[in-house]
Motif scaffolding. Structure first.
Motif, mmCIF file in Angstrom:
data_model
loop_
_atom_site.group_PDB
_atom_site.id
_atom_site.type_symbol
_atom_site.label_atom_id
_atom_site.label_comp_id
_atom_site.label_asym_id
_atom_site.label_seq_id
_atom_site.Cartn_x
_atom_site.Cartn_y
_atom_site.Cartn_z
ATOM 1 N N LEU A 212 -4.760 75.874 103.393
ATOM 2 C CA LEU A 212 -4.934 75.154 104.650
ATOM 3 C C LEU A 212 -6.284 75.471 105.290
ATOM 4 O O LEU A 212 -6.901 74.603 105.913
ATOM 5 N N PHE A 213 -6.730 76.708 105.134
ATOM 6 C CA PHE A 213 -8.056 77.052 105.656
ATOM 7 C C PHE A 213 -9.134 76.232 104.944
ATOM 8 O O PHE A 213 -10.069 75.720 105.589
ATOM 9 N N LYS A 214 -9.012 76.074 103.635
ATOM 10 C CA LYS A 214 -10.002 75.294 102.895
ATOM 11 C C LYS A 214 -9.965 73.827 103.310
ATOM 12 O O LYS A 214 -11.022 73.187 103.480
ATOM 13 N N LEU A 215 -8.762 73.289 103.491
ATOM 14 C CA LEU A 215 -8.647 71.902 103.937
ATOM 15 C C LEU A 215 -9.199 71.734 105.353
ATOM 16 O O LEU A 215 -9.855 70.729 105.661
ATOM 17 N N TYR A 216 -8.937 72.719 106.205
ATOM 18 C CA TYR A 216 -9.453 72.685 107.572
ATOM 19 C C TYR A 216 -10.980 72.650 107.555
ATOM 20 O O TYR A 216 -11.605 71.888 108.314
ATOM 21 N N MET A 217 -11.576 73.458 106.698
ATOM 22 C CA MET A 217 -13.033 73.511 106.650
ATOM 23 C C MET A 217 -13.622 72.243 106.031
ATOM 24 O O MET A 217 -14.754 71.862 106.362
ATOM 25 N N VAL A 218 -12.858 71.592 105.158
ATOM 26 C CA VAL A 218 -13.312 70.286 104.654
ATOM 27 C C VAL A 218 -13.407 69.295 105.812
ATOM 28 O O VAL A 218 -14.407 68.587 105.980
ATOM 29 N N TRP A 220 -13.627 70.069 108.990
ATOM 30 C CA TRP A 220 -14.657 70.603 109.883
ATOM 31 C C TRP A 220 -16.038 70.147 109.410
ATOM 32 O O TRP A 220 -16.864 69.672 110.204
ATOM 33 N N GLY A 221 -16.269 70.283 108.105
ATOM 34 C CA GLY A 221 -17.563 69.903 107.554
ATOM 35 C C GLY A 221 -17.821 68.406 107.619
ATOM 36 O O GLY A 221 -18.915 67.961 107.985
ATOM 37 N N LEU A 222 -16.796 67.615 107.283
ATOM 38 C CA LEU A 222 -16.944 66.160 107.348
ATOM 39 C C LEU A 222 -17.193 65.697 108.781
ATOM 40 O O LEU A 222 -18.005 64.793 109.019
ATOM 41 N N GLY A 223 -16.497 66.338 109.718
ATOM 42 C CA GLY A 223 -16.701 65.973 111.120
ATOM 43 C C GLY A 223 -18.093 66.316 111.614
ATOM 44 O O GLY A 223 -18.671 65.585 112.430
ATOM 45 N N ALA A 224 -18.639 67.421 111.114
ATOM 46 C CA ALA A 224 -19.981 67.829 111.528
ATOM 47 C C ALA A 224 -21.056 66.896 110.953
ATOM 48 O O ALA A 224 -21.917 66.405 111.692
ATOM 49 N N ILE A 225 -21.014 66.638 109.646
ATOM 50 C CA ILE A 225 -22.068 65.809 109.046
ATOM 51 C C ILE A 225 -21.952 64.348 109.472
ATOM 52 O O ILE A 225 -22.894 63.569 109.274
ATOM 53 N N TYR A 226 -20.827 63.969 110.082
ATOM 54 C CA TYR A 226 -20.707 62.625 110.639
ATOM 55 C C TYR A 226 -21.770 62.405 111.714
ATOM 56 O O TYR A 226 -22.315 61.300 111.848
ATOM 57 N N SER A 227 -22.087 63.456 112.478
ATOM 58 C CA SER A 227 -22.993 63.320 113.618
ATOM 59 C C SER A 227 -24.338 64.021 113.451
ATOM 60 O O SER A 227 -25.320 63.618 114.065
#
Length: 396
Positions: A212-218, A220-227
């Motif tokens: 779940l931590f790995k999925l959370y960070m996926v 997190w990362g997708l949300g960051a590079i969106y902007s």
């Protein structure tokens, strides 16, 4: 303590009713209000909603002529995402700051996250034999709250960092947002974003399985590079749609279900209902990813943000989005009809999705693609249907 079939049924009814009532409250209608003269902002007189349905050519202002943004709740209440009290009068600076922070989290996205957490938990408990009878609520409830907090922190991180990097665009498209309006400084916004971006992952790492931590960070990362430049996937219509669909459609619903299964000590398996909601919400989130840009074409064009709305046009995108959602509802109905008997409860699975499809078409019929208020109302209606789907999820 053994739970009889009758008491178990009562539990299901109570939990499902709670979700439906919560959903109904969260999707209450909002209105558009005109900003009154400054000398009447704090009047105690009753203020009534003023119709704003006018052609785009008559309501749109040029970039130079656009009316200045104020912190008045009257101008803020005109946003599609906002359902702020038009009679609200800030009494203290503390209240005003809390209100700005609330708006910074984008409440319409927070509602979706909360509903996904609640209904995903209910669904996992109902799908696990003996989970309700043997549940250790003293352990599970705090764990559930901690998990929801982590999700809300992740949500705030993603929408917050978007407001920081999109502040110039938001001053045209969404001037009611706190950073764009000046209610919240960029420095304070960065503090909130960094806090959420750090503590969210730490919570998941500490309390939940490493998967779940790995999925959370996926997410997190997708949300960051969106902007965040230089990648900034929001500049590409396809990449932006895939990002939102993946995070809000698949990762959120799968993650909640997996976490609850782990909490009750049950092995994860793809049940037909979880498989359905993951497919359905991923497709639904794709539509949200496309239609969210319908009211924002003016600012997107000015800053060379490529969206389907700027490339194809508002009317065509609205028609395509409505058709796509109707097909999604047909997919839900056929899933109920073609699955083995007993897999789904057919009344909510077939009747419920038929009713939502009819509501979608009725709301699309009222759309005026040349009216900004009408476009915003159409987009809000899509979010309402998104919320209501989570109510059906507990019943199917």
């Amino acid at each position: 303590i053994m739970i009889t079939p009758l008491s178990r049924q009562n539990v299901v009814v109570i939990l499902s009713s709670t979700v439906i009532i919560t959903t109904a409250l969260l999707t209450r209608p909002t209105y558009s209000f005109q900003t009154l003269p400054s000398n009447t902002l704090h009047s105690r007189q009753k203020i009534l909603p003023i119709p704003t349905r006018k052609p785009l050519a008559q309501t749109s202002l040029s970039f130079q002529q656009r009316a200045p943004v104020t912190s008045s709740p009257f101008s803020l209440s005109s946003s599609v995402e906002g359902d702020f009290d038009p009679n609200y009068s800030p009494d203290t600076a503390k209240t005003s700051k809390l209100r700005a922070l609330y708006k910074f989290t984008r409440p319409h996205t927070i509602r979706g996250t909360i509903l996904a957490s609640i209904t995903g938990t209910i669904r996992a408990l109902l799908d696990t034999p003996g989970a309700l009878a043997n549940a250790q609520w003293g352990v599970m409830l705090p764990r559930a709250v901690i998990g929801m907090v982590a999700l809300l922190l992740g949500n705030a991180f993603i929408v917050g960092i978007n407001q920081i990097f999109d502040v110039k665009i938001d001053k045209m498209n969404k001037p009611f947002l706190p950073v764009a309006s000046g209610e919240m400084s960029e420095g304070f916004a960065w503090s909130v974003v960094l806090g959420c971006g750090i503590f969210g992952p730490l919570i998941v790492y500490k309390f939940f399985p490493f998967l779940l931590f790995k999925l959370y960070m996926v997410g997190w990362g997708l949300g960051a590079i969106y902007s965040v430049p230089p990648i900034r996937t929001k500049q590409n219509a396809l990449a932006a749609g895939l990002t939102i669909a993946t995070v809000r459609g698949f990762l959120l619903n799968f993650g909640v279900y997996y976490a609850v299964k782990d909490a009750v000590g049950a092995a994860f398996s793809w049940s037909p209902k979880v498989s359905f909601i993951a497919r359905f919400m991923t497709m639904f989130a794709t539509v949200i990813a496309v239609t969210k840009d319908l009211p924002d074409t003016e600012g997107d064009k000015a800053y060379n943000i490529e969206t389907f709305a700027t490339k194809i046009g508002v009317s065509r995108i609205a028609k395509g989005a409505t058709l796509f959602l109707v097909l999604n509802y047909i997919h839900a109905i056929l899933t109920g009809l073609l699955s083995p008997m007993g897999t789904f409860n057919l009344i909510p699975m077939i009747g419920g999705h038929t009713a939502l499809a009819v509501a979608l078409l009725m709301r699309f019929r009222d759309l005026d693609a040349d009216s900004v208020p009408s476009i915003k109302k159409y987009y809000k209606n899509i979010w309402d249907l998104f919320y209501l789907e989570y109510g059906l999820y507990t019943l199917i």
